[in-house]
Design a protein around this motif. Structure first.
Motif, PDB file in Angstrom:
ATOM      1  N   LEU A 149       0.789  -1.310   0.024  1.00  0.00           N
ATOM      2  CA  LEU A 149       0.040   0.262   0.171  1.00  0.00           C
ATOM      3  C   LEU A 149       0.950   1.150  -0.137  1.00  0.00           C
ATOM      4  O   LEU A 149       1.823   1.203   0.522  1.00  0.00           O
ATOM      5  CB  LEU A 149      -0.990   0.042   1.306  1.00  0.00           C
ATOM      6  N   SER A 150       0.143   2.343  -0.443  1.00  0.00           N
ATOM      7  CA  SER A 150       0.864   3.558  -0.604  1.00  0.00           C
ATOM      8  C   SER A 150       0.292   4.662   0.159  1.00  0.00           C
ATOM      9  O   SER A 150      -1.240   4.651   0.092  1.00  0.00           O
ATOM     10  CB  SER A 150       1.118   3.920  -2.051  1.00  0.00           C
ATOM     11  N   VAL A 151       0.782   5.279   1.156  1.00  0.00           N
ATOM     12  CA  VAL A 151      -0.296   6.389   1.904  1.00  0.00           C
ATOM     13  C   VAL A 151      -0.247   7.732   1.533  1.00  0.00           C
ATOM     14  O   VAL A 151       0.795   7.969   0.620  1.00  0.00           O
ATOM     15  CB  VAL A 151       0.439   6.230   3.324  1.00  0.00           C
ATOM     16  N   LYS A 152      -1.105   8.384   1.555  1.00  0.00           N
ATOM     17  CA  LYS A 152      -1.265   9.814   1.386  1.00  0.00           C
ATOM     18  C   LYS A 152      -0.173  10.830   1.916  1.00  0.00           C
ATOM     19  O   LYS A 152       0.151  10.198   3.234  1.00  0.00           O
ATOM     20  CB  LYS A 152      -2.588  10.520   1.580  1.00  0.00           C
ATOM     21  N   ASP A 153       0.470  11.714   1.391  1.00  0.00           N
ATOM     22  CA  ASP A 153       1.681  12.512   2.291  1.00  0.00           C
ATOM     23  C   ASP A 153       0.819  13.355   3.108  1.00  0.00           C
ATOM     24  O   ASP A 153       0.754  14.601   2.800  1.00  0.00           O
ATOM     25  CB  ASP A 153       2.432  13.248   1.188  1.00  0.00           C
ATOM     26  N   LYS A 154       0.506  13.384   4.309  1.00  0.00           N
ATOM     27  CA  LYS A 154      -0.153  14.033   5.292  1.00  0.00           C
ATOM     28  C   LYS A 154       0.464  13.505   6.785  1.00  0.00           C
ATOM     29  O   LYS A 154       0.762  12.361   7.027  1.00  0.00           O
ATOM     30  CB  LYS A 154      -1.563  14.073   5.283  1.00  0.00           C
ATOM     31  N   VAL A 155       0.346  14.483   7.717  1.00  0.00           N
ATOM     32  CA  VAL A 155       0.723  14.172   9.107  1.00  0.00           C
ATOM     33  C   VAL A 155      -0.005  12.847   9.653  1.00  0.00           C
ATOM     34  O   VAL A 155      -1.496  13.030   9.712  1.00  0.00           O
ATOM     35  CB  VAL A 155       0.389  15.500  10.017  1.00  0.00           C
ATOM     36  N   GLY A 156       0.292  12.128  10.454  1.00  0.00           N
ATOM     37  CA  GLY A 156      -0.452  10.714  10.881  1.00  0.00           C
ATOM     38  C   GLY A 156      -0.848   9.848  10.033  1.00  0.00           C
ATOM     39  O   GLY A 156      -1.454   8.954  10.168  1.00  0.00           O
ATOM     40  N   ALA A 157      -0.434   9.888   8.667  1.00  0.00           N
ATOM     41  CA  ALA A 157      -0.717   9.037   7.354  1.00  0.00           C
ATOM     42  C   ALA A 157      -0.470   7.470   8.030  1.00  0.00           C
ATOM     43  O   ALA A 157      -1.295   6.743   7.710  1.00  0.00           O
ATOM     44  CB  ALA A 157      -0.426   9.325   6.344  1.00  0.00           C
ATOM     45  N   LEU A 158       0.676   7.018   8.394  1.00  0.00           N
ATOM     46  CA  LEU A 158       0.954   6.079   8.656  1.00  0.00           C
ATOM     47  C   LEU A 158       0.122   5.154   9.816  1.00  0.00           C
ATOM     48  O   LEU A 158      -0.242   4.290   9.940  1.00  0.00           O
ATOM     49  CB  LEU A 158       2.435   5.619   8.631  1.00  0.00           C
ATOM     50  N   TYR A 159       0.255   6.081  10.800  1.00  0.00           N
ATOM     51  CA  TYR A 159      -0.500   5.985  12.156  1.00  0.00           C
ATOM     52  C   TYR A 159      -2.151   5.534  11.489  1.00  0.00           C
ATOM     53  O   TYR A 159      -2.740   4.517  12.051  1.00  0.00           O
ATOM     54  CB  TYR A 159      -0.533   6.984  12.861  1.00  0.00           C
ATOM     55  N   ASP A 160      -2.527   6.290  10.755  1.00  0.00           N
ATOM     56  CA  ASP A 160      -4.223   6.085  10.221  1.00  0.00           C
ATOM     57  C   ASP A 160      -4.159   4.622   9.544  1.00  0.00           C
ATOM     58  O   ASP A 160      -5.389   3.920   9.690  1.00  0.00           O
ATOM     59  CB  ASP A 160      -4.454   7.224   9.505  1.00  0.00           C
ATOM     60  N   LEU A 161      -3.176   4.726   8.785  1.00  0.00           N
ATOM     61  CA  LEU A 161      -3.248   3.256   8.145  1.00  0.00           C
ATOM     62  C   LEU A 161      -3.393   1.991   8.790  1.00  0.00           C
ATOM     63  O   LEU A 161      -4.017   1.101   8.680  1.00  0.00           O
ATOM     64  CB  LEU A 161      -2.186   3.519   7.032  1.00  0.00           C
ATOM     65  N   LEU A 162      -2.535   2.219   9.801  1.00  0.00           N
ATOM     66  CA  LEU A 162      -2.026   0.964  10.430  1.00  0.00           C
ATOM     67  C   LEU A 162      -3.131   0.681  11.679  1.00  0.00           C
ATOM     68  O   LEU A 162      -3.548  -0.768  12.113  1.00  0.00           O
ATOM     69  CB  LEU A 162      -0.689   0.782  11.466  1.00  0.00           C
ATOM     70  N   ARG A 163      -4.022   1.807  12.233  1.00  0.00           N
ATOM     71  CA  ARG A 163      -4.966   1.525  13.370  1.00  0.00           C
ATOM     72  C   ARG A 163      -5.893   0.602  13.150  1.00  0.00           C
ATOM     73  O   ARG A 163      -6.367  -0.270  14.014  1.00  0.00           O
ATOM     74  CB  ARG A 163      -5.577   3.019  13.365  1.00  0.00           C
TER      75      ARG A 163
END
Length: 265
Positions: free
Chosen positions: A188-202
């Motif tokens: 997967l590829s995440v949007k470039d924004k603050v907390g993006a990876l955290y939102d993805l893994l939650r």
């Protein structure tokens, strides 16, 4: 599989499929993907990570544009042996091996053969082939390579870390049967924004899914954009996995399920 004969990938194949399968050696990881994609082989086996050297980036990169599924995984203990035609250490004037094998034996080489030049070969098996042609050349390769190429082991198990294991993936066009003890791999590829990876893994945590691995690679399509490779416990047909994937999909630039397959026990 990544050839020639007697590479550690070849050994992983034999561990998985036994002696009755037909094995086809090819020259590169890219060729392994290509042979399976074209239907010329039912399965392909490629290295994905090593406990000493880490991830095999080229394999990860190949998944970006491939439609192949991960069918299974194989854990192969990797023991490196120094070998030559004569088996006499004093006659060794040059050593050849794959870059990963050289790195995994660096301390031993520096302590025991500090003045002997070490050159990279396309594979450990190719290094063994070179010994057949030149008696002053030694190779770092597998015990199987010594047997197949008629070489004598100068020194066995010269790897610096005795717990040296490589994980291989089995590739196929079709998925395996669900076993009840499976894992799922995602890209997967995440949007470039603050907390993006955290939102993805939650969503993994909220649905009680254990994440067993995460790796990142530059996407090569846009500067500072990263692709993440994630392994989670569970099968994509399980309700909790389905729900987590649905939640994650809306938060990604793109998402791809690489397959659900039996987890290695």
């Amino acid at each position: 599989y990544l050839g020639p004969r007697a590479t550690f990938t070849h050994m992983a194949c034999m561990q998985k499929f036994g002696s009755s399968a037909q094995y086809i050696p090819v020259n590169s990881i890219k060729d392994v993907f290509s042979e399976v994609e074209r239907g010329r082989a039912n399965f392909g086996v490629v290295p994905i990570e090593n406990t000493t050297e880490g991830v095999v980036n080229h394999t990860l990169d190949m998944f970006i544009d491939s439609n192949l599924l991960i069918y299974g995984e194989v854990l192969q203990e990797v023991s490196h042996h120094l070998m030559s035609k004569s088996g006499v250490m004093e006659e060794v004037k040059q050593i050849h091996s794959h870059p990963h094998a050289i790195a995994q034996c660096r301390n031993w080489l520096e302590s025991n053969l500090p003045d002997v030049p070490v050159s990279e070969a396309a594979s450990t098996a190719r290094a063994a082939e070179l010994c057949v042609e030149n008696p002053s050349v030694a190779a770092i390769a597998s015990e199987l390579a010594a047997q197949l190429y008629g070489l004598k082991v100068i020194k066995a198990r010269i790897e610096d870390n005795i717990n040296n294991v490589t994980r291989f993936l089995v590739l196929s066009q079709k998925p395996p049967e669900r076993t009840g003890k499976d894992k799922t791999s995602l890209m997967l590829s995440v949007k470039d924004k603050v907390g993006a990876l955290y939102d993805l893994l939650r969503p993994f945590a909220s649905h009680g899914l254990s994440m067993t691995k995460i790796e990142s690679r530059p996407s090569r399509r846009k500067a500072w954009e990263y692709i993440f490779f994630v392994d989670i416990e569970g099968h994509m047909e399980e309700e909790r996995v389905k729900k987590a994937i649905e939640e994650i999909t809306g938060r990604c630039l793109f998402m791809k399920v690489l397959g659900s397959y039996p987890a290695h026990s």
